[in-house]
Each structure stands twice: as C-alpha cells, then as structure tokens.
Design a protein around this motif. Structure first.
Motif, short mmCIF file in Angstrom:
data_model
loop_
_atom_site.label_atom_id
_atom_site.label_comp_id
_atom_site.label_asym_id
_atom_site.label_seq_id
_atom_site.Cartn_x
_atom_site.Cartn_y
_atom_site.Cartn_z
N ALA A 108 0.83 -1.20 0.00
CA ALA A 108 0.00 0.00 0.00
C ALA A 108 0.87 1.26 0.00
O ALA A 108 0.58 2.24 -0.71
N ILE A 109 1.95 1.23 0.78
CA ILE A 109 2.85 2.38 0.82
C ILE A 109 3.52 2.58 -0.54
O ILE A 109 3.68 3.71 -1.02
N HIS A 110 3.90 1.48 -1.17
CA HIS A 110 4.52 1.57 -2.50
C HIS A 110 3.61 2.28 -3.48
O HIS A 110 4.04 3.21 -4.19
N HIS A 111 2.34 1.88 -3.53
CA HIS A 111 1.42 2.49 -4.49
C HIS A 111 1.06 3.92 -4.08
O HIS A 111 0.85 4.77 -4.94
N MET A 112 1.00 4.18 -2.77
CA MET A 112 0.76 5.55 -2.31
C MET A 112 1.82 6.49 -2.87
O MET A 112 1.52 7.62 -3.28
N GLY A 113 3.06 6.03 -2.92
CA GLY A 113 4.15 6.87 -3.41
C GLY A 113 4.04 7.19 -4.88
O GLY A 113 4.66 8.15 -5.35
N ARG A 114 3.23 6.44 -5.63
CA ARG A 114 3.08 6.68 -7.06
C ARG A 114 1.87 7.55 -7.38
O ARG A 114 1.63 7.86 -8.55
N VAL A 115 1.11 7.92 -6.36
CA VAL A 115 -0.08 8.76 -6.58
C VAL A 115 0.37 10.20 -6.80
O VAL A 115 1.12 10.76 -6.01
N LYS A 116 -0.10 10.82 -7.87
CA LYS A 116 0.30 12.18 -8.21
C LYS A 116 -0.51 13.23 -7.47
O LYS A 116 0.00 14.32 -7.15
#
Length: 480
Positions: free
Chosen positions: A267-275
C-alpha cells in the motif's frame, strides 16, 4: 457424475487467451477424470471467454460444468457460486490463467487423507516472469499448523480444502473486494483447520503473469491510488478476521506481522506513485490509522528491523519520507552503538539517524543456552547456542563472564564461536582461587559485543554437586 472426490472451481473473467492451459491441466490429472468435476463460473466476460468455455464443455460434458452470471466485479462472487455447487469431498480453487501439475490433485488428496489435514497447499511456481512463492514452502510439512510454519506467507486460494470444513464454518470469500478476498478466506480456513499440509516435493501450481495486465493485482500499473486502497482494505479485513478467533497476543502478532511486512508495504509503495497530493495524504492517513489500530505491542515485537523503522516513522513522517524509508527497506540493518542496538540504514547521516533509527535492544534480546556440560579434569567444558535475532553472527565477539555473587569479582574467559554455536573451557582452579576467602556461588553469563554495543545473558547452569565439591577442594588446597 457419481463418485466425485474433488471439485475444481475456476472463476473466469475476460481470460479468453489464457484459458486452455488450465482447462487441459484439469483433464490431465492422474487422479482420474471420473473423480474430478470442474466447475467453471463465467463472471460476465466480454472478450469471448464464453465461446471458448461453451466449446470446452461440449468436448468434456462428463466432468465439466459451466455456470454464467452477471459481472460481479470481484473474484469472490464466482468462487462462492462454484463452492455452493461443489459436490466433491474436497474443493480446489484454480484461477483461469493458471494451471496444475499433472499429479497435483492425486498428491494433494493423498496428503489430506494420509495425514488427516483440512487444508493442503502444494509448491507454487511462477510462470512468464511471475515470482515463485518460496517462503511458505521452505520445508515439507505433511502435518502442521499456521503457527508452526510459513503457511500464512501464501494466502492465495490455490489450495485443497476439505469441503466439510468450509461448510461447517460457512466460509465464503468476501465480495466487493477487487483483490485480497482470498487473504480473508484462507486466513479463516487456516484458523479453523485442525491441521494443514505444506508440500514442496512437486511443482503443484503454476501462476502466470499475464501479458495483458489482466492479473487483478496488476491494478497498480493502471491506478496507483485504487491499488493502495485495495491493499489497505486487505490488511483491514484480514486483521479483523484474525481478531474473530480471540488468539493470544503472541499468535495474533505473528499473523499481523506478515500483513505489515508485505501487504501494508505494498500500500505504501502504491501511495508513493499517486500524483494527486490530496489523495496521497488521505492514503497516508489511512495507512497510519491502520497501524495504530492493528499494530499491537505483540505485532511490533515480531517486526523485522526495517519494518520497525518504517512503522515507527508513520506518525511524524511526510508521504515522501515514508516512501523513502520504504525504498530503503531492504538495506536497513542493525547497528551496535554504545547507547544501544539500533535498526538503521548504514549510510544515514547523524541527523537521519537521530530522527529515524529505532532502538531495538529490548525487542531483540540475546538468548543463550547450554547444550553440552561436562567436566574434563580441572575444567568445565561447555557448549551452547546463542540467539541474537537479526544480528549477523560473523560480526559479534563473545566471552564467558563469571561473576562472584555479592562481590565485584569478575572473571572472563574466551569463547570459541561458530555461527550460532559457542564453546568454552572454564578453568575451575581460577574460580577456586578467586573465591578462596568467600564461600559464594558464581553466576555465568555469555557476554556478546556487536560494534560498540555489549549485552549479556545468564546461562541457566547448575553446577553439579561433583563440580562444587571439586571447587571446594581446590579452594581449601589454595588456602593452605
């Protein structure tokens, strides 16, 4: 279709180009086609899967059933439908884009019957670039439990379940979850099962990485925010399912650990890709709330050093800082300093260290125990094992520290150490000389130094009456 032993349930949604390997693998089973029914549930496919499946059923009408339903948007619904229709003693869930080894069902059923286990999981191999599921299958364990194995490191549905177990406890896949529903279902099955089997003696399942991005867990490539939310929801729902069983804090923490090591980190990984910064902040708050709710003291004790750093930072770190710590996850290690044992990145500057490093000495204490204890003349020969979690054993030094009770007298003797084993010869004459005026006993400690950090553990050692007599004779001789 009499004598059905195993029901294989396959949910299908827009997998027309990937169906054949799985369909054929069911028909090739050495267990015998007459003992298997294949229930295929088409969840409203729009890519031609329906035509492929209709043709397949026409070719294999004796042991294949096709069920159509409107698109549900979740793998849980078609799996539940197939489970409701199952007539076998066992149920196996096979996804549409994966396939079985030719002997898989026969071997899985044999394990269930020979060892009276309720859930059987066989070694999983990745295909077309998909990673193997190695952790759960490190050991071949014909009869074990979720607490005595790494079974919880594989919560996908690709397992053999005893049908009575599922129906007795009304186990169903949650619906409305794009993915993660299998984590909830399998967790409940594991915890209801009296025992499970983990088999690594054969390639039982092949999981394919689809070229079209059709694997549900590939959502992150298309919508990072949605993927982050799904992973958060997976952790939330699975933790809630575990809490239903009122486990001891230690057992609960053992299971929660896996969710925070893997799924919450995703979840943290994908959060970091949110613009979108506002959406990113919302996800950050949800992840922080997740750990505040489920990160119990027992869970924290179970976490690896890198996870200690990551989750300790959640309350105060920004999104960018959390993502940075996640990216550094695999390089965090333990560091021994004079003021304690810390989990930290080896290249951190002092300001970074002051802000992010976590003191873990109390979480990862030294533990030492004696395995061999024998007298050799005027020496006491000791052998033992030391446990110092996450500390590289080739970077520690050890001595045997002997403390005369009630005094400041301390003697130290060198220890031969190899990995987690140690040995030392204790010279009884030196002990006798040190206590010739004081009739007190000795406490023996294994003292270990790692970097600038030193700690010790008391050896639970009862000097035999023969050794105590020997010490007294030596002491009396020295006095004369």
């Amino acid at each position: 279709m009499n004598g059905i032993r195993v029901s294989v349930v396959t949910p299908v949604y827009n997998a027309a180009g990937y169906l054949r390997e799985g369909l054929e693998s069911v028909q090739r089973q050495s267990f015998g086609r007459e003992n298997i029914e294949h229930i295929i549930v088409d969840d409203g496919s729009t890519d031609g899967s329906d035509e492929v499946l209709r043709q397949w059923v026409r070719e294999h009408p004796d042991n294949t059933r096709l069920i159509h339903q409107e698109a549900s948007g979740s793998p849980g619904s078609p799996r539940n439908r197939g489970l409701a229709e199952a007539r076998g003693e066992y149920v196996f869930f096979l996804d549409a884009d994966d396939w079985l080894g030719d002997e898989s069902i026969e071997r899985l059923v044999a394990a269930a019957e020979n060892h009276q286990t309720d859930v059987v999981m066989g070694k999983i191999v990745g295909a077309n670039g998909r990673a193997d599921k190695k952790q759960a299958f490190l050991k071949h364990l014909p009869r074990t439990t979720v607490f005595d194995s790494y079974a919880f490191w594989s919560v996908g549905p690709w397992k053999l379940f005893r049908t009575d177990l599922l129906r007795e406890h009304d186990l169903r896949f949650p619906t409305g979850m794009l993915f993660g529903e299998d984590s909830v279902f399998v967790t409940r099955a594991f915890l209801h099962a009296e025992s499970i089997s983990i088999l690594n003696d054969y390639d039982y399942m092949y999981l394919r990485r689809r070229d079209d991005g059709g694997n549900v867990t590939a959502l992150g490539r298309r919508d990072a925010a949605a993927a982050a939310y799904q992973w958060i929801n997976t952790v939330e729902q699975t933790c809630a399912a575990i809490r239903e069983f009122n486990l001891s804090p230690r057992r609960e923490g053992y299971l929660f650990k896996r969710l925070f090591h893997l799924q919450c980190k995703s979840a943290i990984h994908h959060m970091g890709r949110v613009k979108d910064r506002e959406r990113q902040a919302e996800l950050h708050a949800q992840i922080r709330g997740l750990f505040e709710k489920w990160g119990t003291p027992a869970t924290v004790r179970e976490l690896k050093p890198a996870a200690q750093v990551l989750y300790a930072a959640l309350p105060t770190a920004s999104c960018e800082e959390i993502v940075r710590l996640k990216d550094e996850f695999d390089t965090v290690e333990l560091t021994g300093r004079s003021d304690g044992l810390f989990a930290a990145h080896p290249d951190w500057t002092e300001p970074d260290f002051e802000r992010w490093a976590v003191e873990v000495g109390a979480l990862y204490p030294l533990r030492a125990g004696i395995t061999v204890d024998e007298r050799l003349g005027d020496y006491r020969h000791l052998q033992g094992r030391l446990t110092f979690a996450h500390v590289p054993k080739d970077r520690v030094s050890a001595v045997l520290r002997c403390e005369l009770r009630g005094t400041d007298t301390v003697l130290a003797f060198p220890v031969d150490q190899s990995d987690a084993k140690f040995s030392v010869d204790v010279p009884l004459r030196e002990l006798a000389a040190a206590q010739q005026r004081i009739r007190r006993g000795w406490d023996l400690y294994l003292e270990v130094t790692f970097g600038d950090y030193t700690t010790k553990d008391l050896l639970r050692l009862d000097l035999s009456s023969h050794t105590r007599s020997r010490l007294r004779r030596l002491t009396d001789r020295l006095r004369r």
